[in-house]
Design an enzyme around this catalytic site. Sequence first.
Site, PDB file in Angstrom:
ATOM      1  N   GLY A 163      33.315  33.318  47.957  1.00 37.77           N
ATOM      2  CA  GLY A 163      32.890  32.332  48.943  1.00 37.77           C
ATOM      3  C   GLY A 163      31.511  32.616  49.488  1.00 37.77           C
TER       4      GLY A 163
ATOM      5  CB  CYS B 259      37.279  42.346  62.544  1.00 36.82           C
ATOM      6  SG  CYS B 259      38.224  41.678  63.916  1.00 36.82           S
TER       7      CYS B 259
ATOM      8  NE  ARG C 259      34.644  36.418  68.228  1.00 38.04           N
ATOM      9  CZ  ARG C 259      35.600  37.183  68.774  1.00 38.04           C
ATOM     10  NH1 ARG C 259      35.272  38.265  69.441  1.00 38.04           N
ATOM     11  NH2 ARG C 259      36.861  36.842  68.643  1.00 38.04           N
TER      12      ARG C 259
END
Length: 433
Positions: free
Chosen positions: A253, A260, A328
């Site tokens: 991807g 994380c 994020r």
Amino acid sequence: MKIAFIGTGYVGLVSGVMMSHLGHDVLCIDVDPNKIELLKQGKAPIFEPGLDEYIAKYANSDRLQFTCDYDDRLSDVECLFITVGTPPEENGSADLSGVFDCLASALKYINSGCVVAIKSTVPPGTCKTVANFIKSCGRINPVASNPEFLREGSAIIDFLEPDRVVIGTNDDLAFEIMRDVYKPLTDKNIKLVESDLNTSELIKYGSNTFLANKIAFINEMADLCEAVGADIDKFAQGIGLDHRIGSAFLKAGPGFGGSCFPKDILALQQLCQSVDSESLILNAVIKANDDRANKMLNKIKFASGKSLNKQKIAVLGLTYKAGTDDLRSSPAISLINNLTREGAIITAYDPEGMPNVPKYFKRLNCAESMYDAVKDADIIVIITEWPEFKEIDLSKVKKLARGDIFIDLRNILSRMEVNEAGFRYYSIGRKGD
Ligand code: UGA
């Protein structure tokens, strides 16, 4: 058992709520009064499938209390979980101030037998420092490391059916109490890994780094597939069926993101450097993932065949993966910034992430639906693998769009179907890319 959690981010909230579901009486503390107010009303402040129902079921009963205050309610808890954030400092190392600040506040109230269990992701050595800090405050509390492995979007099932629970401590009493906390899971044959503090802390970083490694590897192999005319889906199947490799985390991807992986591998890199044990693999994974945004930009430029300046691009998906509202370190952020620098005009849509857009973009034109987003678009780019994008009505999209370029950075559509709708289709490392 009576237990408490300090910090109601993803890890603290899901773990706290689900511990109450396992039968414990749980007190959750957080400094954010707005969050606590919502939770008291039985509502989740984050999007996590299934969480709302559990909060609504247990909130405000003895099983699950929320508060901003450190007070006598902590005096009889047997285990105090610390689940505050450990954000990256400028050099990538983990900022541990939140862990020590909240511990200082709680120490005034917890009794001496209470285990302090560090669930926040912290570098090896932190729990030992925590133990020394507790001693320096004149208190006697055993310390345990109990890292969490839940994923956003599937956090409930990850909590209830983890591959393993890891407990690290150098204290027998702490082991006993932690075994009791997790008894409802170990009774169902969930495996418990017991170790010392440093090993437990390192297991958490090692798990995330190894998974990030797998993704960086499969992404590079996808590039290679494009270069030699091979197919990444078959390749992943072919290597993944070897049980020594495993088929999970082999989806190519636009690169990994989230709160994380990027943060944890940087923190581990810092740790490696600080103990003079540099990891060449880690350095390469970080670089490979950082380069991904440019590679994705080049793919779009190649597909377009001309300058992207003033071209209208519909971006489908902003979150770093499906099943979350979290942007994020999302690959969408760096890719959209790259496209904007090239002069492209972006219209974006995401099923859950749009309320968080202002945190990451000064200005980003967002549409109400995927069909609104593709109106008059020259190029359509899927960045996140949301199920609704898999179901997209391609003939409707063809009527709405201006151009005929469809770029699927998550390999969720079929080339044949997209071609049949009249688009030129580009994906990641599949035959024909
Ligand atoms: C990750 C770990 O999977 C959890 O075990 C861990 O507890 C958590 O970090 C944490 O440390 O708190 P999470 O960030 O929620 O969980 O998401 P993942 O599902 O692991 O995905 C991370 C990134 O990798 C996403 O950007 C995702 O799109 C990407 N990814 C994942 C791929 O590109 N390909 C894959 O095959 C799998």
